[in-house]
Scaffold this active site. Structure first.
Site: not given
Ligand code: NAD
Ligand code: TDX
Length: 337
Positions: A35-36, A57, A120-122, A146, A150, A175, A189, A203, A269
């Site tokens: 629960l961060t 954790d 992630t693809d990143e 980040y 990963k 994404n 956002r 950005y 960024r």
């Molecule tokens: P998020 O930030 O929304 O959620 C992360 C969760 O992990 C939160 O509930 C947080 O409380 C918990 N957490 C963080 N640190 C912790 C710790 N030390 N111990 C236990 N819990 C902890 O993230 P998300 O967007 O749901 O991403 C989930 C996974 O998918 C991540 O591994 C991310 O790298 C991967 N991923 C995300 C995306 C994307 O677009 N969001 C894309 C590809 C992969």
């Molecule tokens: O306000 C914004 N304006 C903007 O132009 C924000 C928050 C982002 N951006 C841009 C940055 C990126 O090019 O939009 C794109 C998407 O940004 P994010 O939502 O921060 O995603 P990204 O950095 O691409 O990473 C996401 O996809 C891969 C997730 O956050 C990661 O957890 C995942 O691994």
């Protein structure tokens, strides 16, 4: 099937838990989440009485060992997930994404428990506009703290699989968008800005490209891999959803009946990745997965509706998130593109 889901109070993890319980009522789910700022128990409210929730954790070796000893499989979502935060303070990313994954790997190794690692693809870095999409053979080349953490966690998984016989699979997804995503991320956002009458924030020039997939399609692929994935195999998950950021902002503006130029360019960024794109052929051909949300515009419309209908879920985080962006120095810029 008894599952331990780490990060189950986060965006993708919470959607995974709800979807899994809806589709597979026989599954027992324990959620481990610290629960961060990104975790929210309200995201699990619809299934609160059907799960065991453990507030803890993933880097806590004893706790993790005990929880892993009682399940058939671990699905590891927990992470620090936001690139911008990793630029401001990389340490929690090293601790959770690397040390936390180590802790889980030691436990699944000891108890011989099936492990799926959500990545992630990143990890592959970025692509030029004309380059071929990432596939399972693409070399790792992460850009941000980040994505570097990963990538490190993925490499630990590969090593534990080869050296210690851990029964693992890895997925690297593009994404995600959909309900319950934190308002720090790009799409929520801009949606919540517009609900508040504030202009979207792009950005730089907004030419960066992301490959969007609906969170439910991602999670369906994770379940397919858990069921039928080959041990030791990496699968890339993507739904052919490439769009540049400016086009995404314009689609959101259109859904709000606003002028297509009604947004601001803000500070870019640092180290901003140009383009991500996924070739998901292996997942499609081997496991028969196909995305159900093939139309981004309608998936986006449903997501906008969800944020309109669930203001109480995101409202407490909005002002704080915007203040953090301002404190990090985000300011309006002019661009000629
Ligand atoms: P998020 O930030 O929304 O959620 C992360 C969760 O992990 C939160 O509930 C947080 O409380 C918990 N957490 C963080 N640190 C912790 C710790 N030390 N111990 C236990 N819990 C902890 O993230 P998300 O967007 O749901 O991403 C989930 C996974 O998918 C991540 O591994 C991310 O790298 C991967 N991923 C995300 C995306 C994307 O677009 N969001 C894309 C590809 C992969
Ligand atoms: O306000 C914004 N304006 C903007 O132009 C924000 C928050 C982002 N951006 C841009 C940055 C990126 O090019 O939009 C794109 C998407 O940004 P994010 O939502 O921060 O995603 P990204 O950095 O691409 O990473 C996401 O996809 C891969 C997730 O956050 C990661 O957890 C995942 O691994």
């Amino acid at each position: 099937m008894r599952l331990l889901v780490t990060g189950g109070a986060g965006f993708i993890g919470a959607n995974f838990v709800r979807q899994t319980l809806a589709e597979r009522p026989d599954t027992t789910v324990t959620v481990l989440d610290a629960l961060t700022y990104a975790g929210n128990r309200a995201s699990l409210a619809p299934v609160a009485d059907r799960i065991d929730f453990v507030h803890g954790d993933i880097a806590d070796l004893d706790l993790v060992d005990e929880l892993v000893s009682g399940v058939d499989a671990v699905v590891h979502f927990a992470a620090e997930s936001h690139n911008d935060n990793s630029l401001a303070d990389p340490w929690p990313f090293v601790q959770t994404n690397i040390v936390g994954t180590y802790s889980l790997l030691q436990a699944v190794r000891r108890h011989d428990v099936r492990y799926h690692h959500v990545s992630t693809d990143e990890v592959y870095g970025d692509l030029t506009p004309e380059a071929a999409a990432f596939d399972e053979t693409t070399a790792y080349n992460p850009s941000s703290p980040y994505s570097a953490t990963k990538a490190s966690s993925d490499l630990l998984v590969r090593a534990w699989t080869r050296s210690f016989g851990v029964r693992s699979t890895i997925s690297n997804c593009s994404n995600n968008y959909g309900p319950y995503q934190h308002v720090e991320k790009f799409i929520p956002r801009q949606i919540t800005n517009l609900i508040d009458g504030v202009r979207p924030r792009l950005y730089g020039a907004g030419h960066q490209v992301r490959d969007w997939i609906h969170v439910d399609d991602h999670n369906r692929a994770v379940l397919d891999i858990l069921d039928r994935g080959r041990i030791g195999q990496t699968y890339l998950i993507g739904a052919d959803g490439e769009l540049d950021n400016k086009s995404v902002v314009r689609l959101i503006l259109e859904a709000f009946d606003r002028d297509p130029d009604d947004f601001d360019h803000v500070t870019d960024r640092a180290g901003h990745d140009q383009r991500y794109a996924i070739d998901a052929s292996l997942l499609r051909s081997e496991l028969g997965w196909t995305p159900r949300y093939s139309d981004f515009r309608s998936g986006l419309a449903a997501t906008i509706e969800w944020y309109r209908d669930n203001e109480s879920w995101w409202r407490p985080h909005k002002a704080l998130t915007e203040r953090a962006y301002a404190d990090a120095g985000e300011t309006e810029i002019s661009t000629t593109h």
